[in-house]
Design an enzyme around this catalytic site. Structure first.
Site, PDB file in Angstrom:
ATOM      1  N   ASP A  63      13.229  20.518  41.391  1.00 26.74           N
ATOM      2  CA  ASP A  63      12.155  20.672  42.375  1.00 26.74           C
ATOM      3  C   ASP A  63      12.350  21.977  43.142  1.00 26.74           C
ATOM      4  OD1 ASP A  63       9.887  20.034  43.727  1.00 26.74           O
ATOM      5  OD2 ASP A  63      10.696  18.280  44.751  1.00 26.74           O
TER       6      ASP A  63
ATOM      7  N   ILE B 262      15.205  22.239  33.315  1.00 23.94           N
ATOM      8  CA  ILE B 262      14.059  22.008  32.429  1.00 23.94           C
ATOM      9  C   ILE B 262      13.236  20.853  32.988  1.00 23.94           C
ATOM     10  CG2 ILE B 262      13.395  21.260  30.103  1.00 23.94           C
ATOM     11  CD1 ILE B 262      15.930  22.651  29.064  1.00 23.94           C
TER      12      ILE B 262
ATOM     13  N   VAL C 287      18.526  18.007  37.213  1.00 23.00           N
ATOM     14  CA  VAL C 287      17.569  17.165  36.497  1.00 23.00           C
ATOM     15  C   VAL C 287      16.368  16.856  37.382  1.00 23.00           C
ATOM     16  CG1 VAL C 287      17.261  14.986  35.264  1.00 23.00           C
ATOM     17  CG2 VAL C 287      19.440  16.193  35.114  1.00 23.00           C
TER      18      VAL C 287
ATOM     19  N   ARG D 279       6.002  13.263  23.068  1.00 20.38           N
ATOM     20  CA  ARG D 279       6.048  11.871  23.506  1.00 20.38           C
ATOM     21  C   ARG D 279       4.669  11.217  23.479  1.00 20.38           C
ATOM     22  NH1 ARG D 279       8.441  12.396  29.318  1.00 20.38           N
ATOM     23  NH2 ARG D 279       7.195  14.302  29.191  1.00 20.38           N
TER      24      ARG D 279
ATOM     25  N   ASP E 195      26.556   8.362  44.999  1.00 21.21           N
ATOM     26  CA  ASP E 195      25.186   7.990  45.357  1.00 21.21           C
ATOM     27  C   ASP E 195      25.018   8.166  46.869  1.00 21.21           C
ATOM     28  OD1 ASP E 195      22.981   6.760  43.431  1.00 21.21           O
ATOM     29  OD2 ASP E 195      22.628   5.980  45.437  1.00 21.21           O
TER      30      ASP E 195
ATOM     31  N   LYS F 279       1.099  14.170  29.800  1.00 20.50           N
ATOM     32  CA  LYS F 279       1.175  15.416  30.551  1.00 20.50           C
ATOM     33  C   LYS F 279      -0.213  15.979  30.827  1.00 20.50           C
ATOM     34  CE  LYS F 279       4.615  16.760  31.660  1.00 20.50           C
ATOM     35  NZ  LYS F 279       5.441  16.406  32.864  1.00 20.50           N
TER      36      LYS F 279
ATOM     37  N   THR G 186      27.086  10.718  50.044  1.00 19.06           N
ATOM     38  CA  THR G 186      26.410  11.907  50.578  1.00 19.06           C
ATOM     39  C   THR G 186      25.839  11.680  51.977  1.00 19.06           C
ATOM     40  OG1 THR G 186      24.319  11.280  49.488  1.00 19.06           O
ATOM     41  CG2 THR G 186      25.819  12.729  48.261  1.00 19.06           C
TER      42      THR G 186
ATOM     43  N   LEU H 274      12.493  17.169  30.254  1.00 18.92           N
ATOM     44  CA  LEU H 274      13.700  16.793  29.530  1.00 18.92           C
ATOM     45  C   LEU H 274      13.532  15.613  28.569  1.00 18.92           C
ATOM     46  CD1 LEU H 274      16.240  17.333  32.418  1.00 18.92           C
ATOM     47  CD2 LEU H 274      16.323  18.488  30.198  1.00 18.92           C
TER      48      LEU H 274
ATOM     49  N   HIS I 138       0.531  15.117  38.817  1.00 20.08           N
ATOM     50  CA  HIS I 138       1.238  16.071  39.684  1.00 20.08           C
ATOM     51  C   HIS I 138       0.254  16.697  40.674  1.00 20.08           C
ATOM     52  CE1 HIS I 138       4.651  15.566  37.060  1.00 20.08           C
ATOM     53  NE2 HIS I 138       3.950  15.963  36.024  1.00 20.08           N
TER      54      HIS I 138
END
Length: 347
Positions: free
Chosen positions: A267, A302, A264, A16, A214, A75, A218, A305, A93
């Site tokens: 964590d 992953i 997705v 990317r 959504d 990244k 929950t 993604l 991060h």
């Protein structure tokens, strides 16, 4: 003159880029100087940048860039411990207690540079100005569907290598699912967000029935037996205090239709992980980890993604980010000032 230096990504499987040739031309016309490093893997070729008027530099030459250049990548940088004197735009991060993040901040402190973390480029209301979330959901749901199809063959999901575009993705995943005796039903939690929307759109494009949940669905905090009635569950909710467990060891041990969890959000290190069944991210080489048998339960987790669809995700993200890049000449105001203040708070 503000000088933006687009570096080549050095992480494996990262194709990317956050600026397209059209965007580069826009910035040059606005008075910015733009340098783009050569890259053998970038989804968008170097010639487009050359024709747009960019200066072209050798791959990974950014450490020798002019002192006032702003280095732009997506990244992480190579973890070589060298001080960082430049200003960098990237996903660091570094602000949530990650060990590698602390080391990165120490490098900035040693070099006197500044991190403008892409995750923390936010508007006045605190909303991110650009995100890859939609394509993370789209690609994550695709790999989860491949994992379901592999289980139907009595196998485990094989290596994934990415797709030239979403048409190629849909063709491959659709062909794999067509061999399954029974099509799955899927449930997406976080369906109103960017990530969940991408996941649901992919599943519906494959003619998989989708249940969209959504916050309302929950809010009662669980348990959620409905999840177990679906063949595929996509978690698009990022872990935070108060996030309930969606599928844990107790649920995995029950009789269930659930065969694949596409985490997705990915964590696994968080104390608030709503899918506490695995300890580390999966990879392109090994897209899933099997966490239960009889019946099988695989988790796809992953952590890059959008790179599986590098061109679409790059073009979408770059279009979102371009208006903010135009403001680089005013780093002491707005989005950029807020990002720098966040960096100062943590460094």
């Amino acid at each position: 003159m503000t000088h933006l230096w687009v570096r080549a990504e050095q992480r494996p499987n990262e194709r990317r880029v956050g600026l397209t040739p059209e965007g580069a031309r826009d910035l040059i016309n606005a008075g910015l100087r733009v340098t783009v490093e050569e890259s053998p893997s970038r989804a968008i070729g170097i010639e487009g940048y050359r024709k747009a008027g960019c200066e072209i530099a050798a791959e990974a030459s950014w450490p020798e860039a002019p002192e006032k250049a702003i280095i732009f990548g997506l990244k992480e940088l190579p973890e070589d411990g060298t001080p960082l004197p430049h200003r960098h735009i990237m996903f660091g991060h570094a602000y949530k207690g990650q060990h590698s993040g602390r080391a990165l901040l120490d490098r900035f402190k040693a070099g006197g540079g500044t991190l403008y973390d892409l995750e923390y480029l936010v508007d006045d209301s605190g909303r991110r100005v650009a995100a890859f979330g939609y394509w993370a959901g789209y690609a994550g749901a695709a790999v989860s569907a491949l994992a379901y199809a592999a289980q139907a063959r009595g196998e485990i999901c094989p290596e994934v290598t990415g797709w030239a575009d979403k048409s190629a993705l849909l063709e491959e995943v659709g062909a794999a699912l067509a061999k399954a005796e029974e099509p799955p039903r899927a449930l997406v939690i976080g369906a109103l967000g960017r990530v969940g929307s991408g996941a649901a759109d992919l599943l519906e494009a494959l003619e998989i029935g989708v249940t969209r949940w959504d916050m309302t669905e929950t809010a009662q905090g669980g348990p959620f037996p409905e999840i177990l009635d679906h063949g595929i569950f996509i978690n698009a909710i990022f872990a935070r205090p108060g996030t309930p467990v969606f599928v844990g060891p107790k649920e995995a041990a029950q009789d269930r239709a659930l065969r694949v969890i596409g985490d997705v959000a990915c964590d696994p290190d968080s104390d608030y992980n709503p899918v506490p069944l695995y300890s580390e991210a999966t990879s392109w080489a090994k897209p899933v980890v099997r966490v239960a048998e009889a019946p099988s339960l695989d988790i796809m987790a992953i952590d890059n993604l959008p790179s599986l669809l590098p061109r679409e995700s790059s073009e979408d993200y770059a279009a979102q980010l371009l208006p903010v890049l135009r403001e680089l000449r005013a780093l002491d105001a707005g989005v950029w000032a807020r990002a720098e203040a966040t960096f100062r708070d943590h460094v």
